[in-house]
Design an enzyme around this catalytic site. Structure first.
Site, PDB file in Angstrom:
ATOM      1  N   ASP A  12       0.867  -1.164   0.000  1.00 52.14           N
ATOM      2  CA  ASP A  12       0.000   0.000   0.000  1.00 52.14           C
ATOM      3  C   ASP A  12       0.918   1.232   0.000  1.00 52.14           C
ATOM      4  O   ASP A  12       2.099   1.124   0.335  1.00 52.14           O
ATOM      5  CB  ASP A  12      -0.879  -0.037   1.259  1.00 52.14           C
ATOM      6  N   ASP A  14      -0.002   5.054   1.085  1.00 51.53           N
ATOM      7  CA  ASP A  14      -0.166   5.926   2.255  1.00 51.53           C
ATOM      8  C   ASP A  14      -0.281   5.096   3.531  1.00 51.53           C
ATOM      9  O   ASP A  14      -1.203   4.286   3.678  1.00 51.53           O
ATOM     10  CB  ASP A  14      -1.416   6.805   2.070  1.00 51.53           C
ATOM     11  N   ASP A  20       0.663   8.683   6.298  1.00 54.14           N
ATOM     12  CA  ASP A  20      -0.674   8.972   5.762  1.00 54.14           C
ATOM     13  C   ASP A  20      -1.229  10.251   6.394  1.00 54.14           C
ATOM     14  O   ASP A  20      -1.804  10.226   7.470  1.00 54.14           O
ATOM     15  CB  ASP A  20      -1.614   7.789   6.032  1.00 54.14           C
ATOM     16  N   CYS A  93      -6.266   3.230  -7.946  1.00 54.28           N
ATOM     17  CA  CYS A  93      -7.689   3.405  -8.231  1.00 54.28           C
ATOM     18  C   CYS A  93      -8.013   4.862  -7.922  1.00 54.28           C
ATOM     19  O   CYS A  93      -7.762   5.327  -6.811  1.00 54.28           O
ATOM     20  CB  CYS A  93      -8.538   2.492  -7.354  1.00 54.28           C
ATOM     21  N   HIS A  95     -11.059   6.078  -8.138  1.00 54.66           N
ATOM     22  CA  HIS A  95     -12.522   6.150  -8.001  1.00 54.66           C
ATOM     23  C   HIS A  95     -12.997   6.191  -6.555  1.00 54.66           C
ATOM     24  O   HIS A  95     -12.237   5.927  -5.636  1.00 54.66           O
ATOM     25  CB  HIS A  95     -13.149   4.928  -8.704  1.00 54.66           C
ATOM     26  N   CYS A 109     -11.217  -1.917  -9.068  1.00 51.73           N
ATOM     27  CA  CYS A 109      -9.826  -1.617  -8.700  1.00 51.73           C
ATOM     28  C   CYS A 109      -9.688  -1.038  -7.295  1.00 51.73           C
ATOM     29  O   CYS A 109      -8.584  -1.013  -6.742  1.00 51.73           O
ATOM     30  CB  CYS A 109      -9.155  -0.736  -9.738  1.00 51.73           C
ATOM     31  N   ARG A 110     -10.777  -0.576  -6.702  1.00 46.09           N
ATOM     32  CA  ARG A 110     -10.679   0.005  -5.365  1.00 46.09           C
ATOM     33  C   ARG A 110     -10.627  -1.097  -4.315  1.00 46.09           C
ATOM     34  O   ARG A 110     -11.535  -1.919  -4.198  1.00 46.09           O
ATOM     35  CB  ARG A 110     -11.886   0.929  -5.119  1.00 46.09           C
ATOM     36  N   LYS A 111      -9.546  -1.092  -3.540  1.00 44.84           N
ATOM     37  CA  LYS A 111      -9.453  -2.076  -2.455  1.00 44.84           C
ATOM     38  C   LYS A 111     -10.610  -1.842  -1.483  1.00 44.84           C
ATOM     39  O   LYS A 111     -10.950  -0.692  -1.232  1.00 44.84           O
ATOM     40  CB  LYS A 111      -8.111  -1.920  -1.713  1.00 44.84           C
TER      41      LYS A 111
HETATM   42 MG   LIG Z   1      -2.998   3.044   3.597  1.00 47.65          MG
HETATM   43 ZN   LIG Z   2     -11.291   2.002  -9.139  1.00 44.06          ZN
END
Ligand SMILES: [Mg+2]
Ligand SMILES: [Zn+2]
Length: 184
Positions: A12, A14, A20, A93, A95, A109-111
């Site tokens: 990951d 951030d 972060d 991602c 979005h 694509c968004r975790k």
């Molecule tokens: Mg993170």
């Molecule tokens: Zn996405």
């Protein structure tokens, strides 16, 4: 014949690479986590390909542009590159369910969805069972779990319990020490 010949670490951004501070897109706010350079070097020396998979809904929210995102990406990749750390791919991602238009409001694509992990797996012939995910949030490790990654490490000072986590550390520095010993 096994065509999945590479092992990888899915990082990951951030909270793992950098601190972060939420919606980081400026150099002055991009602060590397203590120990991250050594951690990445250790993993690289042990033949793991390095990938960054990151949710960047700041783009959907209009907080920064795709171009600004690309600039900060180039910035930290060049610093890592100068230290001899090669990131094989960075995937994001842009979005968010509340801020993106259909069909992107429900993107893959968004975790915690595993879309980007599976894309990397396919493109780089990754053996997911041998691979590692490092995230600071449970959704990072849920995405890893859903894509078949066996080693799923949470780095977060706050105690969290989840079936998606196989190991946890309070800091990147602790995580680095673990791998240092493991690969001795
Ligand atoms: Mg993170
Ligand atoms: Zn996405």
């Amino acid at each position: 014949m096994n065509k999945n010949i590479n092992k990888a670490v899915f990082l990951d951004r951030d909270g793992v690479i950098n601190k972060d501070f939420s919606y980081v897109y400026q150099k002055k706010n991009f602060v590397f986590n203590e120990g991250i350079f050594d951690l990445l070097r250790i993993l690289q020396e042990n033949k793991y390909l390095l990938f960054v998979i990151t949710n960047q809904s700041g783009i959907a929210r209009g907080l920064f542009s795709e171009k600004q995102y690309n600039q900060i990406t180039e910035y930290y990749l060049s610093i890592l590159g100068n230290l001899g750390i090669r990131i094989s791919g960075v995937f994001h991602c842009s979005h968010h369910p509340d801020f993106s238009e259909k069909p992107f409001s429900n993107c893959n694509c968004r975790k915690p969805k595993p879309g980007l992990f599976l894309k990397v797996q396919k493109e780089y012939q990754i053996n997911m069972f041998e691979s590692i995910a490092i995230g600071d949030s449970i959704r990072d490790l849920k995405a890893a779990y859903l894509s078949g990654i066996n080693n799923r490490i949470l780095v977060n000072p706050i105690y969290k319990e989840s079936i998606y986590i196989t190991k946890k550390f309070k800091t990147i520095k602790e995580c680095k020490k673990y791998f240092q010993k493991l690969f001795l």
